[in-house]
Enzyme design. Structure first.
Site, short mmCIF file in Angstrom:
data_model
loop_
_atom_site.label_atom_id
_atom_site.label_comp_id
_atom_site.label_asym_id
_atom_site.label_seq_id
_atom_site.Cartn_x
_atom_site.Cartn_y
_atom_site.Cartn_z
N GLU A 17 0.81 -1.22 0.00
CA GLU A 17 0.00 0.00 0.00
C GLU A 17 0.84 1.27 0.00
OE1 GLU A 17 -0.44 -2.64 1.93
OE2 GLU A 17 -2.34 -3.43 1.18
N HIS A 70 -14.65 -1.36 2.47
CA HIS A 70 -14.71 -2.18 3.69
C HIS A 70 -14.65 -1.32 4.95
CE1 HIS A 70 -14.07 -5.00 0.56
NE2 HIS A 70 -14.27 -6.03 1.38
N PHE A 113 -6.22 -0.47 5.17
CA PHE A 113 -4.89 -0.69 4.58
C PHE A 113 -4.42 0.56 3.84
CE2 PHE A 113 -6.77 -5.14 4.36
CZ PHE A 113 -6.40 -5.41 5.67
N ARG A 159 -19.08 -1.80 2.04
CA ARG A 159 -19.08 -3.10 1.36
C ARG A 159 -20.48 -3.62 1.05
NH1 ARG A 159 -18.98 -8.59 3.47
NH2 ARG A 159 -17.89 -9.93 1.99
N GLN A 166 -9.80 -5.99 9.49
CA GLN A 166 -10.18 -5.53 8.15
C GLN A 166 -11.16 -4.35 8.18
OE1 GLN A 166 -8.65 -7.95 5.71
NE2 GLN A 166 -7.81 -8.42 7.71
C1 LIG Z 1 -2.04 -4.96 4.24
C2 LIG Z 1 -3.06 -5.80 3.58
N1 LIG Z 1 -3.42 -5.53 2.31
C3 LIG Z 1 -4.38 -6.27 1.70
C4 LIG Z 1 -5.00 -7.30 2.37
C5 LIG Z 1 -6.11 -8.09 1.70
N2 LIG Z 1 -5.70 -9.47 1.47
C6 LIG Z 1 -6.05 -10.49 2.27
S1 LIG Z 1 -5.40 -11.95 1.81
C7 LIG Z 1 -4.64 -11.26 0.47
C8 LIG Z 1 -3.81 -12.10 -0.45
C9 LIG Z 1 -2.71 -12.77 0.30
O1 LIG Z 1 -1.89 -13.50 -0.57
P1 LIG Z 1 -0.74 -14.40 0.02
O2 LIG Z 1 0.09 -13.63 0.97
O3 LIG Z 1 -0.04 -15.02 -1.11
O4 LIG Z 1 -1.52 -15.48 0.89
P2 LIG Z 1 -2.35 -16.76 0.39
O5 LIG Z 1 -3.77 -16.47 0.61
O6 LIG Z 1 -2.02 -17.04 -1.03
O7 LIG Z 1 -1.87 -17.84 1.29
C10 LIG Z 1 -4.92 -9.88 0.41
C11 LIG Z 1 -4.43 -8.97 -0.62
C12 LIG Z 1 -4.59 -7.54 3.70
N3 LIG Z 1 -5.15 -8.51 4.44
N4 LIG Z 1 -3.61 -6.79 4.27
#
Ligand SMILES: Cc1ncc(C[n+]2csc(CCOP(=O)(O)OP(=O)(O)O)c2C)c(N)n1
Ligand SMILES: [Mg+2]
Lengths: 322, 280
Positions: A64, A115, A89, A173, A127
């Site tokens: 971010e 959200h 975020f 949302r 969140q």
């Molecule tokens: C700082 C932040 N930005 C965005 C999100 C929204 N978000 C939740 S899970 C996710 C994807 C995570 O991907 P990864 O780290 O590869 O985990 P995976 O689900 O593939 O195990 C996102 C963008 C968040 N939780 N925190």
């Protein structure tokens, strides 16, 4: 039962969907529009724009701070970047980047936080954007808009893009009641009166406008006439409408889906204290983090219902007399 | 310290945990089962392979080893492992995400003893882990700190600030595991933000790095053993995994191999549970 149902309002689209539609639509005619995403475009609804105009959509991953400063750079070159993430975020995680890459240099960046509030429900407090308005309002020169329904979200999307300077738009949302007719006259910094009344004014934004309308409906059954102001813009606040409300109704209730400190309540209290002090009551999340749960259950548990607004209105009216 | 399970027992335990993940997210009607399933073998090995010393009756024991789930959205795997370990019951975790339940959508350390960090905003867990590791050194404790990150999560700048700081202090009591499942929220990591040679990048920050198949229990156990033996460096394990591992044939029928942030329908959950029962 959704907020506004009691007053016969229809359930409309979610603000984030209205924003996403409007943004994509505006992209057709405004080639300066671009978007920077942090891996959540399918949640914030910038994705339809990015899919329609792939060369104007940048997804920089879960990053971010980087996302915000990139938007600052794009704006410095004359683009109009929409930078969107979950409100927490975006605002909380990238706050110094917002300060230094956007607010301080007054870059024409349009920040959009989705959200928001506790009504996101099951995902829980990590969140939930409940500090975002306080953070956004603290920044000099940033316009802060919290629309209450799909119609005003569409209008606010267009208005913030037209406005030259940094803005923050808060888009919830879940689906919300339709407060306003499509094509409603919307002006940044100008409150919309939704109900007239002379006994108390309920100043609200976001999903609490529907709760305020329901509260006015309930109060009317007891002969209490409540004015409802949709204070969609917190910064700059409509000081004129507030002064008139204070003088004409003598009591004010502020209702918002945000923490107690630093949100709409704080701003309205400052303006009212300076212009025409009257008894004031506040309906908000309080000074606490919430928890996971179903949205309706959470709104009840954290005092964000029409009944809570009614009780606050009665307290404010009672304090007038004493 | 709970008794270490052998390889076959660990595989079977991982399978039990996978079933719980499917059950609790489907019961909740929301959540992140696929992100939990990719991480299950590593989490199982940590809690049941003799790597972590902990006592569910004394979750705040200052000498305990720590596990921090930086990718907090995968908490169903953590809750399920902790239920199996005896921190709370299986019935408890079936209240996942319900109003009043401390088994929230993302880990909340204030409501659940045994949770080491409140996570859910990606990017912060490794730094918190460094804090635990530095405190352990100051207090002359011998506990070890394990942090699990997502591969998408390594897009956060803070993760790299943490990689640099851990090397500066030569934190040999810290192990980072990256669950490299190849997907993040909006798509494949190679399309969203390709970290390319992730292992090489972390190694260039001065870490000892191992790359393994993180869904093969023998490789996981072996890597964790090797990590404990490293004396003058922090260790990172890049665990190549599959998002949704264990129920992939079921996810394939949906046409969505990321399946990010959504529970299985009741019908799909039944198929997934049947599949997992065959594996047992
Ligand atoms: C700082 C932040 N930005 C965005 C999100 C929204 N978000 C939740 S899970 C996710 C994807 C995570 O991907 P990864 O780290 O590869 O985990 P995976 O689900 O593939 O195990 C996102 C963008 C968040 N939780 N925190
Ligand atoms: Mg991933």
């Amino acid at each position: 039962m959704y907020l506004g149902e009691l007053s016969g309002l229809k359930l409309g689209p979610a603000p984030r969907d209205a924003f996403g539609d409007a943004f994509k639509e505006l992209g057709k005619t405004n080639p300066l529009l671009v978007t920077v995403d942090g891996d959540v475009g399918n949640s914030t609804r910038t994705e339809p724009f990015a899919l329609a105009y792939p060369d104007r959509g940048f997804n920089v991953g879960i990053a971010e701070s980087n996302m915000v400063s990139i938007a600052g750079g794009l704006a410095a070159c004359g683009k109009i970047p929409i930078v969107a993430s979950f409100a927490c975020f975006l605002m909380d995680n990238a706050f110094d980047q917002i300060r230094m890459s956007v607010a301080f240099p007054q870059m024409n960046v349009k920040m959009v936080g989705s959200h928001t509030g506790i009504s996101i429900g099951e995902d829980g407090p990590s969140q939930m954007g409940i500090e975002d308005v306080a953070l956004a309002c603290s920044l000099p020169g940033v316009v802060v808009i919290v629309p209450s329904d799909a119609a005003t979200t569409r209008a606010a999307t267009a208005a913030m893009i037209e406005h030259v300077g940094p803005t923050y738009l808060r888009v919830g949302r879940g689906k919300l009641a339709e407060i306003h007719a499509p094509g409603v006259k919307f002006q940044i910094g100008k409150a919309i009166q939704v109900r007239d009344g002379s006994d108390v004014t309920i100043v609200a934004n976001g999903l609490m406008v529907a709760a305020a309308v329901d509260a006015a409906t309930l109060l009317a059954k007891d002969g209490v006439k409540a004015r409802v102001l949709d204070m969609h813009t917190i910064k700059p606040i409509d000081a004129e409408a507030l002064a008139a409300a204070a003088k004409e109704t003598g009591a004010i209730v502020v209702a918002e889906e945000h923490l107690h400190h630093g949100g709409l309540g704080s701003v309205v209290a400052q303006v009212t204290a300076a212009a025409h002090p009257v008894p004031m009551e506040f309906v908000n999340v309080g000074d606490t983090y919430a928890e996971s749960g179903d949205p309706d259950g959470l709104l009840k548990k954290y005092d964000l219902t029409a009944e809570h607004v009614v009780r606050a209105a009665r307290r404010a009216i009672q304090r007038k007399a004493s | 310290m709970p008794k270490a399970l052998n390889l076959e027992e660990l595989k079977s335990k991982a399978n039990d945990i996978r079933k719980l993940i499917v059950r609790c997210t489907t019961a909740a009607g929301s959540g992140h089962p696929s992100s939990s399933l990719s991480a299950t073998d590593v989490v199982t090995a940590l809690y049941f392979g003799g790597f972590m010393k902990y006592n569910p009756q004394q979750p705040r024991d200052p000498d305990r080893d720590r596990f921090i789930l930086s990718k907090g959205h995968a908490c169903p795997v953590l809750y399920s492992a902790m239920a199996e370990a005896g921190y709370f019951s299986v019935d408890d975790i079936m209240t996942l995400r319900k109003l009043g339940s401390p088994w929230e959508g993302h880990p909340n350390m204030r409501r659940l003893p045994g949770i080491e960090a409140s996570t859910g905003s990606l990017g912060q867990g490794l730094s918190i882990g460094i804090g635990h590791a530095l405190a352990g050194r100051l207090d002359k404790k011998s506990y070890h700190v394990y942090v699990m990150l997502g591969d998408g999560e390594t897009g956060e700048g803070q993760v790299w600030e943490a990689f640099a700081a851990a090397e500066k202090y030569r934190l040999n009591n810290l192990t980072a595991i990256v669950d490299r499942n190849g997907y993040q929220q909006t798509g494949a990591t190679k399309d969203v933000l390709d970290m390319g040679d992730l292992a090489g990048k972390i190694a260039s920050f001065g870490w000892n790095v191992q790359t393994i198949n993180g869904n093969k229990m023998d490789e996981v156990v072996h890597a964790l053993e090797k990590a404990r033996a490293v004396k003058d460096q922090p260790t990172a394990i890049v665990a190549n995994t599959k998002k949704g591992f264990g129920i992939l044939p079921v996810l394939e029928t949906t046409g969505d191999l990321n399946y990010h942030g959504k529970p299985l329908s009741k019908e799909l959950a039944e198929k997934a549970l049947a599949l997992l029962s065959q594996t047992n």
